[in-house]
Write a protein that holds these residues in place. Sequence first.
Motif, PDB file in Angstrom:
ATOM      1  N   ARG A 181       0.735  -1.257   0.029  1.00 40.11           N
ATOM      2  CA  ARG A 181      -0.081  -0.038   0.049  1.00 40.11           C
ATOM      3  C   ARG A 181       1.021   1.275  -0.186  1.00 40.11           C
ATOM      4  N   LEU A 182       2.012   1.186   0.782  1.00 45.02           N
ATOM      5  CA  LEU A 182       3.034   2.232   0.594  1.00 45.02           C
ATOM      6  C   LEU A 182       3.583   2.525  -0.744  1.00 45.02           C
ATOM      7  N   ASP A 183       3.758   1.557  -1.450  1.00 45.17           N
ATOM      8  CA  ASP A 183       4.509   1.600  -2.719  1.00 45.17           C
ATOM      9  C   ASP A 183       3.314   1.954  -3.764  1.00 45.17           C
ATOM     10  N   GLU A 184       2.083   1.674  -3.745  1.00 41.73           N
ATOM     11  CA  GLU A 184       0.998   2.102  -4.477  1.00 41.73           C
ATOM     12  C   GLU A 184       0.606   3.459  -4.054  1.00 41.73           C
ATOM     13  N   MET A 185       0.874   4.299  -2.946  1.00 37.89           N
ATOM     14  CA  MET A 185       0.146   5.355  -2.507  1.00 37.89           C
ATOM     15  C   MET A 185       0.615   6.397  -3.497  1.00 37.89           C
ATOM     16  N   ASP A 186      -0.363   7.389  -3.481  1.00 38.84           N
ATOM     17  CA  ASP A 186      -0.024   8.820  -4.321  1.00 38.84           C
ATOM     18  C   ASP A 186       0.889   9.440  -3.527  1.00 38.84           C
ATOM     19  N   ARG A 187       2.105  10.128  -4.169  1.00 36.58           N
ATOM     20  CA  ARG A 187       3.000  10.802  -3.645  1.00 36.58           C
ATOM     21  C   ARG A 187       2.494  11.912  -2.836  1.00 36.58           C
ATOM     22  N   LYS A 188       1.566  12.530  -3.391  1.00 35.41           N
ATOM     23  CA  LYS A 188       1.000  13.507  -2.789  1.00 35.41           C
ATOM     24  C   LYS A 188       0.406  13.462  -1.546  1.00 35.41           C
ATOM     25  N   VAL A 189      -0.245  12.160  -1.137  1.00 36.05           N
ATOM     26  CA  VAL A 189      -0.781  11.793  -0.013  1.00 36.05           C
ATOM     27  C   VAL A 189       0.498  11.576   1.066  1.00 36.05           C
ATOM     28  N   ILE A 190       1.535  10.975   0.617  1.00 36.28           N
ATOM     29  CA  ILE A 190       2.732  10.411   1.415  1.00 36.28           C
ATOM     30  C   ILE A 190       3.331  11.776   1.704  1.00 36.28           C
ATOM     31  N   ALA A 191       3.395  12.633   0.878  1.00 39.00           N
ATOM     32  CA  ALA A 191       4.135  14.100   1.194  1.00 39.00           C
ATOM     33  C   ALA A 191       3.058  15.055   2.170  1.00 39.00           C
ATOM     34  N   SER A 192       1.839  14.859   2.325  1.00 39.38           N
ATOM     35  CA  SER A 192       1.110  15.786   2.546  1.00 39.38           C
ATOM     36  C   SER A 192       0.905  15.694   4.224  1.00 39.38           C
ATOM     37  N   TYR A 193       0.690  16.795   5.152  1.00 37.42           N
ATOM     38  CA  TYR A 193       0.265  16.712   6.329  1.00 37.42           C
ATOM     39  C   TYR A 193      -0.757  16.070   6.730  1.00 37.42           C
ATOM     40  N   ALA A 194      -0.619  15.090   7.831  1.00 39.36           N
ATOM     41  CA  ALA A 194      -1.893  14.544   8.306  1.00 39.36           C
ATOM     42  C   ALA A 194      -2.556  15.509   9.268  1.00 39.36           C
ATOM     43  N   PRO A 195      -3.733  15.578   9.663  1.00 40.67           N
ATOM     44  CA  PRO A 195      -4.486  16.602  10.720  1.00 40.67           C
ATOM     45  C   PRO A 195      -3.490  16.126  12.077  1.00 40.67           C
ATOM     46  N   ILE A 196      -3.291  17.170  12.982  1.00 42.82           N
ATOM     47  CA  ILE A 196      -2.476  16.989  14.167  1.00 42.82           C
ATOM     48  C   ILE A 196      -2.951  15.948  14.879  1.00 42.82           C
ATOM     49  N   GLU A 197      -4.432  15.828  14.983  1.00 49.88           N
ATOM     50  CA  GLU A 197      -4.926  14.912  16.021  1.00 49.88           C
ATOM     51  C   GLU A 197      -4.868  13.438  15.184  1.00 49.88           C
TER      52      GLU A 197
END
Length: 414
Positions: free
Chosen positions: A60-76
């Motif tokens: 799932r990490l290999d297939e994940m959109d790089r924009k998702v990997i690079a983006s901030y998650a919500p603080i909580e």
Amino acid sequence: MGMTIRKGSWNKGPDLAFAINKRVADAKRKYGQDAVINACLGTLADDDGNIIALASVYKRLDEMDRKVIASYAPIEGEEDYRRLVVESLFGSYKPKAYISAISTPGGTGAIRSAIFSYVDRGDPVVCHDYYWSPYKKICEEFERDFKTYEFFDKAYRFNIEAFKNEVNKNLKNKDRLAVLINSPGNNPSGYSLSDDEWDLLIGFLREKARDKAKRITLIVDVAYIEFAGDGDEQKRFFEKFTDLPDNLMVVVCYSMSKSHTAYGLRSGAAIGISSSKENIEEFEASISLTARCNWSNGTHAAQRILIDLEREENKGEYLKELEDIRLMLEQRADEFVRRAKDKSLTMIPYFGGFFTFVPTDRAFEISESLEGENIFTIPSDKGIRVAICSVSLDKIPHLVSRLAYYVNKTCKNF
């Protein structure tokens, strides 16, 4: 003359486990993989000594959109992640209470946040004396008063009287106290509190909470819970956190490191449990603010991986892999326990987790001797921690034999 403040310079050396693990790598390069037994670091390894990385997770990490990997998650943390952490962790044993999860970088982040948020400078944090060393270091950094009691009685069972005595002593002149428990699958011992022992512990804390001037927090580190029993039975104790007094808070520290072989992805959660809605709202605000001031937010990719794995159509793929590595660890543990019994090697009763433990007052001397034979373990004042998670089944007999040789000088048939 140094430049750091006192608290920034009290650590005078490298972490022992990682320092020894570096020597493991050197020995493998020099003598070859087959000549080395690495019972040092707490990561699952296959029979060839390679770290296990579950395909269902990393695909799932290999297939994940790089924009998702690079983006901030919500603080909580992502809302679905927070909800699914609670559902997957508690299973059918979810306590009847107000519950909330806040994302943290691994279980360590959850432990750190709970200690910082629920006890103040000089307040006691009471922990068993078989413990993961960063507990104490976190308390020292924040100037919390780390206290220990004898975890085991003479029969190597949970020493409830020692626990009660330490809590009583530290609550006498303090209005705020935290209890830190690492169970099931305690690191370093492999011990798990039984349901009866949990009843005694929680019953006592309920009794102390009758004094409404006291603020008591139970911090439970469950990093190894998925490797400490069959199915969900090891999670039954969670139900005991139902209908607690308002001034008795529970914070469960969850990690994806072991259950998802995601050590380096640094994803976990602090899970607050209380009979008071106000307490949980306060928990969410405090743990989120702590996150913002320290690591800002958790790893977005890891949260998305868990969300995807918990979908009904994907869950079976992950659970099959989890069951396979559970069985692998169980076989290694069974072999270790059986061989130890044959060699009259005393060990702490093993219930689950990544480690077994051999009590001895000569741990550093013995570990040095073992290292001369390319067998690497972690010594402490209490004895020797053995990371069976990283030792192949075929190497267990030799490992136990050499341990017994040095621990029991009079043992025969080696």
